[in-house]
Design a protein around this motif. Structure first.
Motif, PDB file in Angstrom:
ATOM      1  N   VAL A   1       0.836  -1.202   0.000  1.00 32.23           N
ATOM      2  CA  VAL A   1       0.000   0.000   0.000  1.00 32.23           C
ATOM      3  C   VAL A   1       0.873   1.254   0.000  1.00 32.23           C
ATOM      4  CG1 VAL A   1      -1.594   1.337   1.427  1.00 32.23           C
ATOM      5  CG2 VAL A   1      -2.018  -1.086   1.031  1.00 32.23           C
ATOM      6  N   ALA A   2       1.962   1.234   0.754  1.00 37.03           N
ATOM      7  CA  ALA A   2       2.848   2.407   0.804  1.00 37.03           C
ATOM      8  C   ALA A   2       3.479   2.678  -0.554  1.00 37.03           C
ATOM      9  CB  ALA A   2       3.923   2.205   1.859  1.00 37.03           C
ATOM     10  N   ILE A   3       3.878   1.622  -1.247  1.00 40.53           N
ATOM     11  CA  ILE A   3       4.526   1.810  -2.551  1.00 40.53           C
ATOM     12  C   ILE A   3       3.509   2.221  -3.607  1.00 40.53           C
ATOM     13  CG2 ILE A   3       5.675   0.573  -4.429  1.00 40.53           C
ATOM     14  CD1 ILE A   3       7.166  -0.987  -2.230  1.00 40.53           C
ATOM     15  N   ARG A   4       2.384   1.523  -3.663  1.00 32.28           N
ATOM     16  CA  ARG A   4       1.380   1.830  -4.686  1.00 32.28           C
ATOM     17  C   ARG A   4       0.705   3.176  -4.450  1.00 32.28           C
ATOM     18  NH1 ARG A   4       0.106  -2.775  -7.815  1.00 32.28           N
ATOM     19  NH2 ARG A   4       0.960  -4.676  -6.912  1.00 32.28           N
ATOM     20  N   GLY A   5       0.572   3.592  -3.222  1.00 29.05           N
ATOM     21  CA  GLY A   5      -0.109   4.842  -2.930  1.00 29.05           C
ATOM     22  C   GLY A   5       0.820   6.003  -2.677  1.00 29.05           C
ATOM     23  N   MET A   6       2.079   5.878  -3.074  1.00 30.63           N
ATOM     24  CA  MET A   6       3.063   6.924  -2.798  1.00 30.63           C
ATOM     25  C   MET A   6       2.634   8.271  -3.370  1.00 30.63           C
ATOM     26  SD  MET A   6       5.860   7.412  -1.183  1.00 30.63           S
ATOM     27  CE  MET A   6       6.586   5.809  -0.996  1.00 30.63           C
ATOM     28  N   LEU A   7       2.029   8.292  -4.528  1.00 32.52           N
ATOM     29  CA  LEU A   7       1.646   9.558  -5.147  1.00 32.52           C
ATOM     30  C   LEU A   7       0.442  10.194  -4.477  1.00 32.52           C
ATOM     31  CD1 LEU A   7       2.098   8.583  -8.890  1.00 32.52           C
ATOM     32  CD2 LEU A   7       3.647   9.895  -7.442  1.00 32.52           C
ATOM     33  N   LEU A   8      -0.364   9.384  -3.807  1.00 35.41           N
ATOM     34  CA  LEU A   8      -1.568   9.918  -3.192  1.00 35.41           C
ATOM     35  C   LEU A   8      -1.387  10.286  -1.733  1.00 35.41           C
ATOM     36  CD1 LEU A   8      -4.220   7.497  -4.697  1.00 35.41           C
ATOM     37  CD2 LEU A   8      -3.661   9.816  -5.415  1.00 35.41           C
ATOM     38  N   THR A   9      -0.240  10.010  -1.151  1.00 38.91           N
ATOM     39  CA  THR A   9      -0.031  10.275   0.261  1.00 38.91           C
ATOM     40  C   THR A   9      -0.108  11.766   0.537  1.00 38.91           C
ATOM     41  OG1 THR A   9       1.381   8.348   0.430  1.00 38.91           O
ATOM     42  CG2 THR A   9       1.555   9.949   2.195  1.00 38.91           C
ATOM     43  N   GLY A  10      -1.091  12.163   1.301  1.00 36.56           N
ATOM     44  CA  GLY A  10      -1.251  13.561   1.676  1.00 36.56           C
ATOM     45  C   GLY A  10      -1.769  14.460   0.569  1.00 36.56           C
ATOM     46  N   GLY A  11      -2.125  13.905  -0.573  1.00 36.06           N
ATOM     47  CA  GLY A  11      -2.576  14.717  -1.695  1.00 36.06           C
ATOM     48  C   GLY A  11      -3.984  15.248  -1.548  1.00 36.06           C
ATOM     49  N   LEU A  12      -4.765  14.720  -0.652  1.00 35.56           N
ATOM     50  CA  LEU A  12      -6.151  15.136  -0.510  1.00 35.56           C
ATOM     51  C   LEU A  12      -6.385  16.031   0.701  1.00 35.56           C
ATOM     52  CD1 LEU A  12      -7.869  11.764  -1.409  1.00 35.56           C
ATOM     53  CD2 LEU A  12      -7.417  13.696  -2.900  1.00 35.56           C
ATOM     54  N   THR A  13      -5.338  16.390   1.409  1.00 34.94           N
ATOM     55  CA  THR A  13      -5.506  17.265   2.571  1.00 34.94           C
ATOM     56  C   THR A  13      -5.480  18.721   2.134  1.00 34.94           C
ATOM     57  OG1 THR A  13      -3.135  17.265   2.996  1.00 34.94           O
ATOM     58  CG2 THR A  13      -4.452  15.618   4.150  1.00 34.94           C
ATOM     59  N   ILE A  14      -6.181  19.561   2.871  1.00 35.19           N
ATOM     60  CA  ILE A  14      -6.228  20.992   2.569  1.00 35.19           C
ATOM     61  C   ILE A  14      -4.926  21.634   3.040  1.00 35.19           C
ATOM     62  CG2 ILE A  14      -7.438  23.146   3.071  1.00 35.19           C
ATOM     63  CD1 ILE A  14      -9.954  21.452   3.531  1.00 35.19           C
ATOM     64  N   PRO A  15      -4.270  22.415   2.173  1.00 30.52           N
ATOM     65  CA  PRO A  15      -3.019  23.051   2.599  1.00 30.52           C
ATOM     66  C   PRO A  15      -3.299  24.133   3.642  1.00 30.52           C
ATOM     67  CG  PRO A  15      -3.630  23.806   0.425  1.00 30.52           C
ATOM     68  CD  PRO A  15      -4.609  22.717   0.798  1.00 30.52           C
ATOM     69  N   PRO A  16      -2.315  24.431   4.499  1.00 24.03           N
ATOM     70  CA  PRO A  16      -2.520  25.474   5.505  1.00 24.03           C
ATOM     71  C   PRO A  16      -2.658  26.844   4.837  1.00 24.03           C
ATOM     72  CG  PRO A  16      -0.252  24.733   5.524  1.00 24.03           C
ATOM     73  CD  PRO A  16      -0.992  23.831   4.584  1.00 24.03           C
ATOM     74  N   SER A  17      -3.439  27.695   5.440  1.00 21.00           N
ATOM     75  CA  SER A  17      -3.647  29.029   4.869  1.00 21.00           C
ATOM     76  C   SER A  17      -2.402  29.891   5.104  1.00 21.00           C
ATOM     77  CB  SER A  17      -4.874  29.684   5.498  1.00 21.00           C
ATOM     78  OG  SER A  17      -4.673  29.821   6.885  1.00 21.00           O
ATOM     79  N   PRO A  18      -2.162  30.871   4.230  1.00 22.95           N
ATOM     80  CA  PRO A  18      -0.999  31.750   4.425  1.00 22.95           C
ATOM     81  C   PRO A  18      -1.200  32.646   5.639  1.00 22.95           C
ATOM     82  CG  PRO A  18      -2.303  32.481   2.558  1.00 22.95           C
ATOM     83  CD  PRO A  18      -2.891  31.189   3.016  1.00 22.95           C
ATOM     84  N   ILE A  19      -0.102  33.089   6.210  1.00 24.77           N
ATOM     85  CA  ILE A  19      -0.149  33.946   7.399  1.00 24.77           C
ATOM     86  C   ILE A  19      -0.395  35.379   6.966  1.00 24.77           C
ATOM     87  CG2 ILE A  19       1.176  34.777   9.369  1.00 24.77           C
ATOM     88  CD1 ILE A  19       2.695  32.137   9.314  1.00 24.77           C
ATOM     89  N   ASN A  20      -1.351  36.035   7.613  1.00 27.78           N
ATOM     90  CA  ASN A  20      -1.656  37.434   7.302  1.00 27.78           C
ATOM     91  C   ASN A  20      -0.488  38.332   7.707  1.00 27.78           C
ATOM     92  OD1 ASN A  20      -4.146  36.668   6.412  1.00 27.78           O
ATOM     93  ND2 ASN A  20      -5.167  37.106   8.355  1.00 27.78           N
TER      94      ASN A  20
END
Length: 96
Positions: free
Chosen positions: A66-85
């Motif tokens: 699973v780690a090898i096959r899903g390497m490209l999807l790891t963390g790809g669906l999480t929302i990135p942190p917003s920039p600091i004002n």
């Protein structure tokens, strides 16, 4: 991953069938009063220990697969942190 797959196959094709056959032969010998009960229990314990190792090998193989096959999807669906004002305390360098 290849070595874990080979280990899984080795257990399934060779090790587990031989251990099960040994246990069954001892159990039949016990029924015919030719083998002592502690020997049967030791063979059973050995066989069950090998089955536990087989499950651990399968888990290790599946996790690496699973780690090898899903390497490209790891963390790809999480929302990135917003920039600091600009007015935020962390926006400016801290004095030293």
């Amino acid at each position: 991953m290849r070595s874990s797959w080979e280990r899984v196959q080795d257990y399934e094709t060779t090790i587990l069938p031989k251990a099960k056959q040994s246990y069954e032969l001892l159990h039949e010998s016990y029924k015919a009063r030719r083998a002592p009960w502690p020997d049967v229990l030791m063979a059973q314990r050995f066989y069950l220990g090998l089955r536990i190792e087989q499950v651990a090998n399968l888990v290790m193989y599946r996790e690496s697969d699973v780690a090898i096959r899903g390497m490209l999807l790891t963390g790809g669906l999480t929302i990135p942190p917003s920039p600091i004002n600009g007015g935020h305390i962390d926006a400016v360098p801290k004095p030293r």
